[in-house]
Design an enzyme around this catalytic site. Sequence first.
Site, PDB file in Angstrom:
ATOM      1  N   GLU A 246       0.877  -1.181   0.000  1.00 48.67           N
ATOM      2  CA  GLU A 246       0.000   0.000   0.000  1.00 48.67           C
ATOM      3  C   GLU A 246       0.898   1.208   0.000  1.00 48.67           C
ATOM      4  OE1 GLU A 246      -3.457   0.200   0.201  1.00 48.67           O
ATOM      5  OE2 GLU A 246      -3.271  -1.896  -0.295  1.00 48.67           O
ATOM      6  N   CYS A 280      -2.217   9.366   2.413  1.00 38.93           N
ATOM      7  CA  CYS A 280      -1.891   8.804   1.094  1.00 38.93           C
ATOM      8  C   CYS A 280      -2.933   9.141   0.038  1.00 38.93           C
ATOM      9  CB  CYS A 280      -1.703   7.295   1.207  1.00 38.93           C
ATOM     10  SG  CYS A 280      -3.150   6.460   1.894  1.00 38.93           S
TER      11      CYS A 280
HETATM   12  P1  NAD Z   1       8.734   4.703   4.209  1.00 37.88           P
HETATM   13  O1  NAD Z   1       8.679   3.847   3.007  1.00 37.88           O
HETATM   14  O2  NAD Z   1       9.887   5.606   4.384  1.00 37.88           O
HETATM   15  O3  NAD Z   1       8.656   3.823   5.528  1.00 37.88           O
HETATM   16  C1  NAD Z   1       7.641   2.883   5.733  1.00 37.88           C
HETATM   17  C2  NAD Z   1       8.172   1.754   6.602  1.00 37.88           C
HETATM   18  O4  NAD Z   1       9.159   1.030   5.888  1.00 37.88           O
HETATM   19  C3  NAD Z   1       8.827   2.206   7.901  1.00 37.88           C
HETATM   20  O5  NAD Z   1       8.450   1.356   8.956  1.00 37.88           O
HETATM   21  C4  NAD Z   1      10.303   2.052   7.603  1.00 37.88           C
HETATM   22  O6  NAD Z   1      11.084   1.825   8.736  1.00 37.88           O
HETATM   23  C5  NAD Z   1      10.287   0.820   6.716  1.00 37.88           C
HETATM   24  N1  NAD Z   1      11.480   0.667   5.888  1.00 37.88           N
HETATM   25  C6  NAD Z   1      12.283   1.635   5.404  1.00 37.88           C
HETATM   26  N2  NAD Z   1      13.290   1.090   4.687  1.00 37.88           N
HETATM   27  C7  NAD Z   1      13.111  -0.244   4.722  1.00 37.88           C
HETATM   28  C8  NAD Z   1      13.822  -1.357   4.173  1.00 37.88           C
HETATM   29  N3  NAD Z   1      14.922  -1.174   3.448  1.00 37.88           N
HETATM   30  N4  NAD Z   1      13.356  -2.596   4.400  1.00 37.88           N
HETATM   31  C9  NAD Z   1      12.224  -2.790   5.118  1.00 37.88           C
HETATM   32  N5  NAD Z   1      11.528  -1.780   5.681  1.00 37.88           N
HETATM   33  C10 NAD Z   1      11.958  -0.524   5.481  1.00 37.88           C
HETATM   34  O7  NAD Z   1       7.378   5.532   4.190  1.00 37.88           O
HETATM   35  P2  NAD Z   1       6.923   6.665   5.204  1.00 37.88           P
HETATM   36  O8  NAD Z   1       7.664   7.910   4.910  1.00 37.88           O
HETATM   37  O9  NAD Z   1       6.914   6.122   6.570  1.00 37.88           O
HETATM   38  O10 NAD Z   1       5.391   6.833   4.815  1.00 37.88           O
HETATM   39  C11 NAD Z   1       4.891   7.745   3.920  1.00 37.88           C
HETATM   40  C12 NAD Z   1       4.433   7.031   2.678  1.00 37.88           C
HETATM   41  O11 NAD Z   1       3.471   6.037   2.994  1.00 37.88           O
HETATM   42  C13 NAD Z   1       3.758   7.956   1.711  1.00 37.88           C
HETATM   43  O12 NAD Z   1       4.219   7.693   0.413  1.00 37.88           O
HETATM   44  C14 NAD Z   1       2.289   7.585   1.837  1.00 37.88           C
HETATM   45  O13 NAD Z   1       1.515   7.876   0.699  1.00 37.88           O
HETATM   46  C15 NAD Z   1       2.374   6.134   2.106  1.00 37.88           C
HETATM   47  N6  NAD Z   1       1.153   5.629   2.718  1.00 37.88           N
HETATM   48  C16 NAD Z   1       0.343   4.835   1.972  1.00 37.88           C
HETATM   49  C17 NAD Z   1      -0.851   4.378   2.500  1.00 37.88           C
HETATM   50  C18 NAD Z   1      -1.766   3.510   1.700  1.00 37.88           C
HETATM   51  O14 NAD Z   1      -2.661   2.918   2.290  1.00 37.88           O
HETATM   52  N7  NAD Z   1      -1.590   3.395   0.387  1.00 37.88           N
HETATM   53  C19 NAD Z   1      -1.205   4.724   3.805  1.00 37.88           C
HETATM   54  C20 NAD Z   1      -0.347   5.514   4.543  1.00 37.88           C
HETATM   55  C21 NAD Z   1       0.835   5.965   3.985  1.00 37.88           C
END
Ligand code: NAD
Length: 479
Positions: A246, A280
């Site tokens: 997502e 999002c």
């Molecule tokens: P992010 O991708 O930076 O982080 C998300 C998660 O991934 C965190 O827990 C982080 O620690 C983990 N992560 C980071 N690097 C990783 C790796 N190499 N391996 C495994 N895990 C790793 O995203 P963010 O900045 O926390 O969130 C914002 C984004 O989330 C925006 O793009 C937003 O649109 C999206 N979002 C989407 C939805 C949806 O339902 N589509 C809902 C909420 C947020």
Amino acid sequence: MTDYQMLIDGKWESGTGTMPVLNPANESVMATVPKATPEDAERALAAAARAQRAWGRRTGLERGNILRQWAALVDKNKPHLAQILSQEEGKPLTEALGEIDFGRSWLEYYAEFDRRIEGDIVSADKPNEQLWIVPQPVGVVVGIIPWNYPSALTLRKAAPALIAGNALVLKPHEDTPLSALEMAKLAQEAGVPEGVFSVLTGAGEVVGEALVKSRIPRLVTFTGSVETGKHIMRMAADTVKVVSLEMGGKAPFIVMDDADLESAVKTAVFSRFLNCGQVCICNERTYLHKRIADKFLSRFIEEVKKLKVGNPLESGVTLGPKVNKPELEKVERYVDDARKSGAEIIIGGKRPSGEAFKNGYWYEPTIITNVRQNMSIMQEEVFGPVIPVMEFNDFDEGLTLANDSRYGLAAYLFTNDMNRILRAVRDMEVGELYINRGPGESIHGFHTGWKQSGVGGDDGKYGLEEYLQRKTVYIRYQG
Ligand code: NAD
């Protein structure tokens, strides 16, 4: 300040190192959490695999009752949970209270599947045979979540995972681990058995990667950015795990000349500035039909000026800070790029001044016009209190502009013309379409991103399907 522990196999552990959790409104350290290691990840997964066998064999009713108990505890602890959420993430307290309710609704909704996970008996091709398609839990699930809805998303992953008979190891975002840990305390109190739900805190690149790469889990359910999601998908390929991703969005918000303008204005404001623009499915680019553009814009500016930026815990505040410094700087970069490319900043476009905003990650509500479709502000997810506004000539052009994106999460359309509505239903390249209303998905819908916004999805009966695998059984009998 509180030193939190993480939950592995039903035990609270301090880990070998800690990391601070900052309050984005003032940059003070509000807590520390353990920095989990890859070894911690593997231990949590092994414990999950052991615990899942017994959990998966319990009746749906038993699992449902535990989810119902958990939901009741969430409700009882709502003020405390909302305070922590508001302070670690920066959303106004009223929004935080709403998020706690939203999260609880997943527990209640998926508890209803206690007697509703169904298989099939289909007609066999051979005599004296039965052919069954049996639903079973996938086993161990890894959940990785972002910072923007850290409380609700914990439960969006946990409720379907657990009702289906899986064990879940959850990794919250580095900036907002407290909401997940608070939820884990309530899970224990509700009777979720040891190992069935663990929460590991720490860096995505370390503990997140270890969880994804391990051979134990069969499903990774991820919510976060497109870039991390792609990386997770690549890593998961080595062990052929199922991934449900997502990810980000760049939702267009189209207003036609026949729309209810007042409703469109108010909805456009809400769907951009909710949670400081960090949703999002937020309105990320507003497209106005040329006949109503001026009228809409002047009312829109009036409404945006009414937003109150300030301490999220203060009543009447509608806009808190951005969640962290890199996020704030990212927003500044997009606005600066747009400015340099000839866009006009109508209001905002900078950090607010004054003593109240000396610390923290603040940004003024910002409206930008004179934008072109190829600018980064129209193509990339800004995820902040900034809205570019552009005019278009007719519905066809509006649709083309809306679909001109690598993202396909959500879209908004304001019109009263049934032909346009039905064309949008057919032609909009998104997983979630809002017509004449604002954002807010229902738990029994299907929250799914098209194009680079995602694979798979959450919520409802289709979301539950991600947490199940199906076994086809052929049985021959005698006589
Ligand atoms: P992010 O991708 O930076 O982080 C998300 C998660 O991934 C965190 O827990 C982080 O620690 C983990 N992560 C980071 N690097 C990783 C790796 N190499 N391996 C495994 N895990 C790793 O995203 P963010 O900045 O926390 O969130 C914002 C984004 O989330 C925006 O793009 C937003 O649109 C999206 N979002 C989407 C939805 C949806 O339902 N589509 C809902 C909420 C947020």
